[in-house]
Write a protein that holds these residues in place. Structure first.
Motif, PDB file in Angstrom:
ATOM      1  N   SER A 122     -46.914  -2.660  96.905  1.00 22.65           N
ATOM      2  CA  SER A 122     -47.075  -2.360  95.488  1.00 22.65           C
ATOM      3  C   SER A 122     -48.355  -2.987  94.952  1.00 22.65           C
ATOM      4  O   SER A 122     -48.880  -3.953  95.495  1.00 22.65           O
ATOM      5  CB  SER A 122     -45.874  -2.895  94.703  1.00 22.65           C
ATOM      6  OG  SER A 122     -45.760  -4.284  94.877  1.00 22.65           O
ATOM      7  N   ARG A 123     -48.860  -2.380  93.863  1.00 20.82           N
ATOM      8  CA  ARG A 123     -50.071  -2.900  93.234  1.00 20.82           C
ATOM      9  C   ARG A 123     -49.823  -4.321  92.744  1.00 20.82           C
ATOM     10  O   ARG A 123     -48.837  -4.612  92.049  1.00 20.82           O
ATOM     11  CB  ARG A 123     -50.455  -1.998  92.056  1.00 20.82           C
ATOM     12  CG  ARG A 123     -51.792  -2.349  91.419  1.00 20.82           C
ATOM     13  CD  ARG A 123     -52.939  -1.933  92.300  1.00 20.82           C
ATOM     14  NE  ARG A 123     -54.219  -2.254  91.679  1.00 20.82           N
ATOM     15  CZ  ARG A 123     -55.371  -2.229  92.316  1.00 20.82           C
ATOM     16  NH1 ARG A 123     -55.396  -1.902  93.585  1.00 20.82           N
ATOM     17  NH2 ARG A 123     -56.489  -2.514  91.696  1.00 20.82           N
ATOM     18  N   ALA A 174     -52.824 -21.240  96.609  1.00 22.40           N
ATOM     19  CA  ALA A 174     -52.394 -19.904  97.030  1.00 22.40           C
ATOM     20  C   ALA A 174     -53.622 -19.042  97.281  1.00 22.40           C
ATOM     21  O   ALA A 174     -53.873 -18.037  96.610  1.00 22.40           O
ATOM     22  CB  ALA A 174     -51.477 -19.283  95.983  1.00 22.40           C
ATOM     23  N   ASP A 175     -54.431 -19.469  98.267  1.00 22.14           N
ATOM     24  CA  ASP A 175     -55.562 -18.684  98.761  1.00 22.14           C
ATOM     25  C   ASP A 175     -55.032 -17.901  99.958  1.00 22.14           C
ATOM     26  O   ASP A 175     -54.693 -18.489 101.004  1.00 22.14           O
ATOM     27  CB  ASP A 175     -56.713 -19.588  99.204  1.00 22.14           C
ATOM     28  CG  ASP A 175     -57.411 -20.261  98.046  1.00 22.14           C
ATOM     29  OD1 ASP A 175     -57.009 -20.040  96.882  1.00 22.14           O
ATOM     30  OD2 ASP A 175     -58.374 -21.019  98.302  1.00 22.14           O
ATOM     31  N   MET A 176     -54.959 -16.566  99.824  1.00 19.66           N
ATOM     32  CA  MET A 176     -54.253 -15.779 100.821  1.00 19.66           C
ATOM     33  C   MET A 176     -54.962 -14.455 101.078  1.00 19.66           C
ATOM     34  O   MET A 176     -55.750 -13.981 100.253  1.00 19.66           O
ATOM     35  CB  MET A 176     -52.814 -15.511 100.365  1.00 19.66           C
ATOM     36  CG  MET A 176     -52.021 -16.780 100.046  1.00 19.66           C
ATOM     37  SD  MET A 176     -50.305 -16.474  99.536  1.00 19.66           S
ATOM     38  CE  MET A 176     -50.536 -15.692  97.930  1.00 19.66           C
ATOM     39  N   VAL A 177     -54.678 -13.887 102.231  1.00 23.67           N
ATOM     40  CA  VAL A 177     -55.185 -12.571 102.585  1.00 23.67           C
ATOM     41  C   VAL A 177     -54.037 -11.761 103.175  1.00 23.67           C
ATOM     42  O   VAL A 177     -53.177 -12.308 103.881  1.00 23.67           O
ATOM     43  CB  VAL A 177     -56.365 -12.669 103.576  1.00 23.67           C
ATOM     44  CG1 VAL A 177     -55.960 -13.367 104.868  1.00 23.67           C
ATOM     45  CG2 VAL A 177     -56.944 -11.294 103.889  1.00 23.67           C
ATOM     46  N   GLU A 199     -56.146 -18.535  94.577  1.00 25.86           N
ATOM     47  CA  GLU A 199     -55.332 -19.351  93.673  1.00 25.86           C
ATOM     48  C   GLU A 199     -54.364 -18.501  92.858  1.00 25.86           C
ATOM     49  O   GLU A 199     -54.251 -18.632  91.633  1.00 25.86           O
ATOM     50  CB  GLU A 199     -56.230 -20.209  92.777  1.00 25.86           C
ATOM     51  CG  GLU A 199     -57.051 -21.205  93.582  1.00 25.86           C
ATOM     52  CD  GLU A 199     -58.037 -21.992  92.740  1.00 25.86           C
ATOM     53  OE1 GLU A 199     -57.740 -22.227  91.548  1.00 25.86           O
ATOM     54  OE2 GLU A 199     -59.092 -22.362  93.274  1.00 25.86           O
ATOM     55  N   GLY A 200     -53.676 -17.599  93.568  1.00 28.18           N
ATOM     56  CA  GLY A 200     -52.657 -16.779  92.941  1.00 28.18           C
ATOM     57  C   GLY A 200     -53.173 -15.544  92.234  1.00 28.18           C
ATOM     58  O   GLY A 200     -52.383 -14.723  91.754  1.00 28.18           O
ATOM     59  N   ARG A 201     -54.485 -15.383  92.150  1.00 25.36           N
ATOM     60  CA  ARG A 201     -55.069 -14.228  91.466  1.00 25.36           C
ATOM     61  C   ARG A 201     -55.646 -13.275  92.511  1.00 25.36           C
ATOM     62  O   ARG A 201     -56.479 -13.674  93.326  1.00 25.36           O
ATOM     63  CB  ARG A 201     -56.168 -14.683  90.502  1.00 25.36           C
ATOM     64  CG  ARG A 201     -56.884 -13.553  89.796  1.00 25.36           C
ATOM     65  CD  ARG A 201     -57.806 -14.089  88.705  1.00 25.36           C
ATOM     66  NE  ARG A 201     -58.597 -13.033  88.108  1.00 25.36           N
ATOM     67  CZ  ARG A 201     -59.880 -12.803  88.382  1.00 25.36           C
ATOM     68  NH1 ARG A 201     -60.506 -13.579  89.252  1.00 25.36           N
ATOM     69  NH2 ARG A 201     -60.536 -11.823  87.811  1.00 25.36           N
ATOM     70  N   TRP A 202     -55.213 -12.022  92.459  1.00 25.62           N
ATOM     71  CA  TRP A 202     -55.663 -11.056  93.457  1.00 25.62           C
ATOM     72  C   TRP A 202     -57.035 -10.522  93.063  1.00 25.62           C
ATOM     73  O   TRP A 202     -57.187  -9.774  92.107  1.00 25.62           O
ATOM     74  CB  TRP A 202     -54.623  -9.950  93.617  1.00 25.62           C
ATOM     75  CG  TRP A 202     -53.413 -10.537  94.273  1.00 25.62           C
ATOM     76  CD1 TRP A 202     -52.322 -11.060  93.668  1.00 25.62           C
ATOM     77  CD2 TRP A 202     -53.249 -10.756  95.671  1.00 25.62           C
ATOM     78  NE1 TRP A 202     -51.453 -11.578  94.597  1.00 25.62           N
ATOM     79  CE2 TRP A 202     -51.996 -11.400  95.842  1.00 25.62           C
ATOM     80  CE3 TRP A 202     -54.022 -10.469  96.804  1.00 25.62           C
ATOM     81  CZ2 TRP A 202     -51.505 -11.762  97.100  1.00 25.62           C
ATOM     82  CZ3 TRP A 202     -53.532 -10.817  98.048  1.00 25.62           C
ATOM     83  CH2 TRP A 202     -52.300 -11.464  98.190  1.00 25.62           C
ATOM     84  N   VAL A 203     -58.044 -10.969  93.812  1.00 30.57           N
ATOM     85  CA  VAL A 203     -59.438 -10.698  93.461  1.00 30.57           C
ATOM     86  C   VAL A 203     -60.007  -9.509  94.220  1.00 30.57           C
ATOM     87  O   VAL A 203     -61.135  -9.084  93.957  1.00 30.57           O
ATOM     88  CB  VAL A 203     -60.294 -11.957  93.710  1.00 30.57           C
ATOM     89  CG1 VAL A 203     -59.971 -13.036  92.690  1.00 30.57           C
ATOM     90  CG2 VAL A 203     -60.098 -12.492  95.136  1.00 30.57           C
TER      91      VAL A 203
END
Length: 535
Positions: free
Chosen positions: A2-3, A499-502, A527-531
C-alpha cells in the motif's frame, strides 16, 4: 504494498521478511513511532504492543536497514549532473559528438567552459586518452575540459590550456603529470595534481543550477535505498553548498562531510555548528587525504611494477612520508577520524606506517579508514587490525575494471583486489562503496559484485574472496554504521535505533548470488518518513 504515508503515530510493518542485520534470521513484524524503532519480533506480540495503529502490509517484500554509503562525493555528483555525460563513450568520435550536442544545447556565457565527465580510456581504441587536438574539434574558442570516470585524470582543448596559462614550458607538479607529444608540446592530457589544478580553474556553474542538480543527485541516492551519504572531499565551496541545503532544510538524508585536510586544515574547526552531531541532516565527520591515483588509470602507487610498461613504472605518491605523518598527527591531535584514499599497496603501506610511527601498535580511537584499498595485501591487513583501521572497498572494480586489472596487474594481483574475505580473516572491519560519481550509488550492484566478483568478460577474480550475501549486506549496513561511529543509531533494525529503512522487491538471502541484480528498491524511509517510493 500500500501507498506509504509520513509517520505520525505507531506503524506496524508485517507481511514480508524483515532482515534486521542483527543476525540472518528474518523477523515477521516491526513497530515504529516518531522516527524510531519500538520493537521487532513476531506479529502476534507486536500486534498486542501496538494497539490501535497504522498497519503496512509488505505484501511479501523485504524490509532492511537503510543502506549507508561509506564513501562517495555528494557535491561532486551534483556538479557532474551539470556537465556533459561521457559515460560509456566507445570512440573518440562519440566523445566529440556528445560534447558538440551539449555545447549546442547549453551554450556557455562569456568566459564559460564546457565540462564533460565520465569517459573511460579503457573503453577507447588502444586505451588512449583524448587529446587537445580531438577536443579542438568541439571548439577552438570555448575552453573544454573533460574528466576521466575516476576523477583522477582528464584532457583539455587548446583554449582551456591557454586559459590556464599552460605551455610546453610548464613543469609537471609534484604528484602530477602533463601529457606531452614527442616534440615536448602539451598533448592536453593531465593526471593527478595537474588535473586537480585544471579543475579548480573552471568557473563554477550558476548557484541556482548547482543547487538544483544537488537536489537531483540526492534523489538518486534515495532511489538506491541510501539513507546516509558522504561528501568525501569537502572544501570551502562544497561546504557552502551543503550548508545552504541544510539551512534550507532540503536534505532528506544524512550527509557526512570529510574536510580536505591538506588544503583546508582549519575548515572543520571554523564550522562548530556542524562538527558535532547532525544539524538539519548535515555534519562534518573528520578529514580526508589522498595518497595516490587509480589502478585503471595506472596512477595508483604500487610496490611492484605495472605490466605492459617499461618494467619499472609503479605509479607514484602524492605526499612524502613526512607530510603524511604530519597529516595523521593533525587528525589525532584534533581527535578526528581520517579517511585516506589508497589504491596501490605502496600507498597503503605509507598510510599504515604513518599511524604506526605516531601510535606504535596501539589501537586508534578515531577509527581511521583506508578508502578503496584495492591492492592491499594480507600482511598489510594484519598490520591494520591492531590499529583499528577500517578497509572501505570499492568492490565494484571487480566487474567494471576487473579485465583492465588483469591486463595491468596480472592474475595474482588482480585476483586479490578488494580482498574482503582476507579482511574478515585478519579482524579488519570492511565496508563497500561506489565512489559516486565514479559509479552511480547503486548498492544492489555493489552487493552483486561482492558476492560474484565477476568481470565484464565473465572472469571470476579471486573466487576465494567471494562473500556470502549476508556478509556483503553487512558492508553497506551494520559495518558502515560502525565506520561512521553511528552503530548505536543506525545499521541494524533494533529497538531505540532510527527508523532508517529500505524495502526491496525480494529477500536477498533467498536469491542465488548471480541473481542479486534482479533486486529493486521499492521504497526508502528516513527516520520514519518515506522519502522515496517506486511508482
Amino acid at each position: 504494498m500500500s501507498r506509504l504515508r509520513e509517520n505520525t503515530t505507531k506503524t506496524l510493518y508485517f507481511g514480508g521478511p524483515i532482515l534486521t542485520m542483527e543476525d540472518p534470521v528474518p523477523r515477521h513484524a516491526l513497530l515504529e513511532q516518531g522516527g524510531k524503532i519500538l520493537a521487532v519480533g513476531s506479529l502476534e506480540e507486536l500486534t498486542v504492543l501496538a494497539g490501535d495503529c497504522r498497519q503496512v502490509d509488505l505484501q511479501g517484500h523485504c524490509l532492511l536497514p537503510g543502506f549507508i554509503d561509506p564513501h562517495s562525493h555528494f557535491t561532486t555528483l551534483g556538479t557532474a549532473l551539470t556537465s556533459c555525460d561521457l559515460t560509456g563513450s566507445a570512440s573518440p568520435g562519440e566523445i566529440v559528438d556528445r560534447l558538440r550536442r551539449f555545447l549546442q544545447q547549453h551554450p556557455p556565457a562569456d568566459g564559460g567552459w564546457v565540462v564533460g565527465f565520465g569517459y573511460d580510456n579503457n573503453l577507447l581504441p588502444g586505451a588512449a586518452h583524448p587529446t587537445r587536438q580531438l577536443l579542438d574539434q568541439v571548439s577552438y574558442t570555448v575552453p573544454v575540459l573533460i574528466s576521466h570516470a575516476s576523477g583522477h585524470m582528464g584532457a583539455a582543448n587548446s583554449a582551456a590550456l591557454a586559459a590556464m596559462g599552460l605551455t610546453a614550458a610548464t613543469p609537471d607538479p609534484e604528484g602530477g603529470l602533463y601529457g606531452r607529444t614527442a616534440d615536448g608540446q602539451l598533448s592536453g592530457y593531465m593526471e593527478e595534481r595537474a588535473f586537480t589544478a585544471a579543475g579548480a580553474a573552471v568557473p563554477p556553474p550558476a548557484a541556482d543550477l548547482l543547487v538544483g542538480s544537488l537536489l537531483r543527485g540526492q534523489e538518486i541516492y534515495l532511489q538506491n535505498g541510501i539513507t546516509t551519504a558522504q561528501d568525501g572531499m569537502t572544501g570551502q565551496k562544497e561546504l557552502a553548498l551543503l550548508r545552504l541545503l541544510a539551512e534550507r532544510q532540503q536534505l532528506k538524508l544524512d550527509v557526512v562531510g570529510y574536510v580536505d585536510l591538506a588544503n583546508f586544515p582549519d575548515l572543520l574547526a571554523q564550522t562548530p555548528a556542524y562538527s558535532g552531531g547532525y544539524r538539519h541532516h548535515l555534519r562534518l565527520g573528520g578529514y580526508k587525504i589522498f595518497l595516490d591515483g587509480s589502478p585503471q588509470g595506472r596512477t595508483a602507487w604500487l610496490s611492484a611494477p605495472y605490466l605492459g610498461g617499461d618494467g619499472h613504472y609503479c605509479g607514484y605518491p602524492i605526499h612524502t612520508d613526512e607530510q603524511v605523518r604530519r597529516l595523521v598527527q593533525k587528525s589525532l591531535d584534533d581527535g578526528r577520524q581520517l579517511l585516506c584514499h589508497c589504491n596501490g599497496d605502496a600507498a597503503s603501506q605509507q598510510y599504515i606506517e604513518a599511524f604506526q610511527a605516531v601510535l606504535g601498535q596501539k589501537s586508534c580511537p578515531t577509527r581511521p579508514v583506508m578508502i578503496h584499498a584495492q591492492t592491499v595485501r594480507d600482511d598489510q591487513l594484519a598490520q591494520m587490525a591492531p590499529l583499528g583501521m577500517i578497509a572501505s572497498f570499492f568492490t565494484a572494480h571487480t566487474y567494471y575494471w576487473g579485465d583492465v586489472h588483469l591486463k595491468n596487474l596480472g592474475p595474482a594481483r588482480a585476483g586479490h583486489i578488494t580482498p574482503a574475505v582476507s579482511a574478515i580473516e585478519n579482524g579488519v572491519v570492511y565496508t563497500f562503496h561506489q565512489d559516486t560519481p565514479v559509479l552511480p550509488p547503486d548498492m544492489i550492484d555493489t552487493l552483486w559484485c561482492a558476492v560474484n566478483r565477476t568481470t565484464r568478460a565473465g572472469v571470476v577474480l579471486g573466487p576465494d574472496q567471494k562473500l556470502s550475501t549476508y556478509q556483503a549486506l553487512e558492508g553497506i549496513t551494520k559495518n558502515a554504521a560502525y565506520q561512521y561511529f553511528e552503530e548505536r543509531q543506525k545499521g541494524t533494525l533494533a529497538p531505540g535505533k532510527l527508523a532508517d529503512m529500505v524495502i526491496l522487491s525480494q529477500d536477498p538471502l533467498q536469491l542465488p548470488g548471480d541473481e542479486l541484480r534482479r533486486l529493486q528498491v521499492l521504497a526508502t524511509c528516513k527516520e520514519g518518513r518515506w522519502v522515496y517510493q517506486k511508482h
